[in-house]
Design a protein around this motif. Structure first.
Motif: not given
Length: 324
Positions: A50, A139, A141, A169, A212, A215, A233
């Protein structure tokens, strides 16, 4: 950047995270790190993949299991280790510890011990960037245990409504502490996003290059003004939910399941893409960096207890007597 350099870079980041967690666990065992940590061993590909798709000026918010995210975004390993050890040379002068590390210079707005709490913070930051006319992206998590939290769903609603530059994510490691998602969540992770009209995809979270690539698409979409994307993920936590388990040893997953989860080691998957000499050099360099990080942490003092009430207010003023 050439494909070979990208592959090596992803491996170096994952090796750094893996080694950092191993050393941090040892410092917990020896009492240097108080209170324990939530190791992210096994989940390195998510952090590396990411953050590899972000620009240095993009922002992230993280979770209680956030060391890997903080390191992948560019925080100094030595200062991060010192923070876990509660030393004055840490990222936050030893006041944030394992679950609240922040590094604004690296674009880390902070980890957060409250399940799901990083998501609304990220949505707010993304909204602020959009209001300024910036093309920067945020971003955030969160784990599978957070997808039914009200603040997460409310943040998704506003992020979609206002088309903020946010990438969500979800690190689905199959366990919300000791509970399986299927036992606590109706529907699916990606289904939550669909309810708000947010595009979503499930990604192999053990493959850094797959993470990757997924993302990169989500970041490009956010940067263009098209709004948020959610990536689930699918990964696996090799170690304990918290180092407390190393002594308490709760039994909520079988040895067979754990062995199957560890069979797809993200470091081995990415390492197999590199020439042996390149991998060996990366491992050696990483070991030196982490040895230095531990020495740096151990050499620094703990904060003076007399300063405990400092840094509580943006103005720098101490609270009035009797306020706490």
């Amino acid at each position: 950047m050439a494909d070979a350099d990208r592959a090596a870079g992803l491996y170096r980041t994952m090796a750094l995270i893996r080694g950092f967690e191993q050393r941090a666990v040892e410092l917990v065992r020896t009492g240097v790190i108080s209170g324990g940590i939530h190791p992210c061993t096994g989940q390195e590909a998510v952090a590396a993949g990411t953050c590899a798709a972000l620009r240095p000026d993009d922002l992230i918010t993280s979770t209680h299991r956030g060391h890997g995210h903080v390191l992948a975004k560019g925080a100094d390993p030595a200062r991060t280790m010192a923070e876990l050890a509660g030393r004055t040379t840490g990222l936050n002068q030893g006041r944030g510890g394992s679950m609240h590390a922040a590094d604004f210079a690296a674009g880390v707005l902070g980890a957060n011990a409250i399940v799901g709490a990083a998501v609304p913070i990220a949505a707010g930051a993304a909204w602020a960037l959009r209001q300024r006319g910036s093309d920067r992206v945020v971003l955030t998590y969160f784990g599978d245990g957070a997808v039914s939290q009200g603040v997460v769903l409310e943040a998704c609603n506003l992020a979609a409504l206002w088309r903020v530059p946010l990438v969500l994510v979800c690190e689905n490691n199959g366990w919300a502490t000791s509970m399986r998602p299927a036992d606590t969540m109706a529907g699916t992770v990606t289904g939550r996003a669909a309810a708000f009209g947010i595009p979503a995809a499930t990604v192999d979270g053990m493959d850094a290059e797959a993470v990757r690539d997924a993302t990169a698409g989500a970041v490009a979409r956010a940067r263009s003004g098209a709004g948020p994307t959610l990536l689930e993920c699918v990964t696996y936590r090799f170690d304990a939910h918290h180092t407390w388990e190393h002594t308490a040893r709760p039994r909520y997953r079988t040895e067979e399941e754990a062995a199957a989860g560890r069979a797809r080691d993200p470091l081995e998957i990415q390492g197999a893409r590199l020439p042996a000499a390149v991998r060996a050099a990366a491992d050696a360099e990483t070991a030196q960096v982490l040895d230095a990080a531990v020495r740096y942490a151990l050499a620094a003092p703990h904060p003076d207890p007399a300063t405990a009430l400092e840094h509580l207010y943006a103005t720098g003023l101490r609270p009035r007597a009797g306020a706490l």
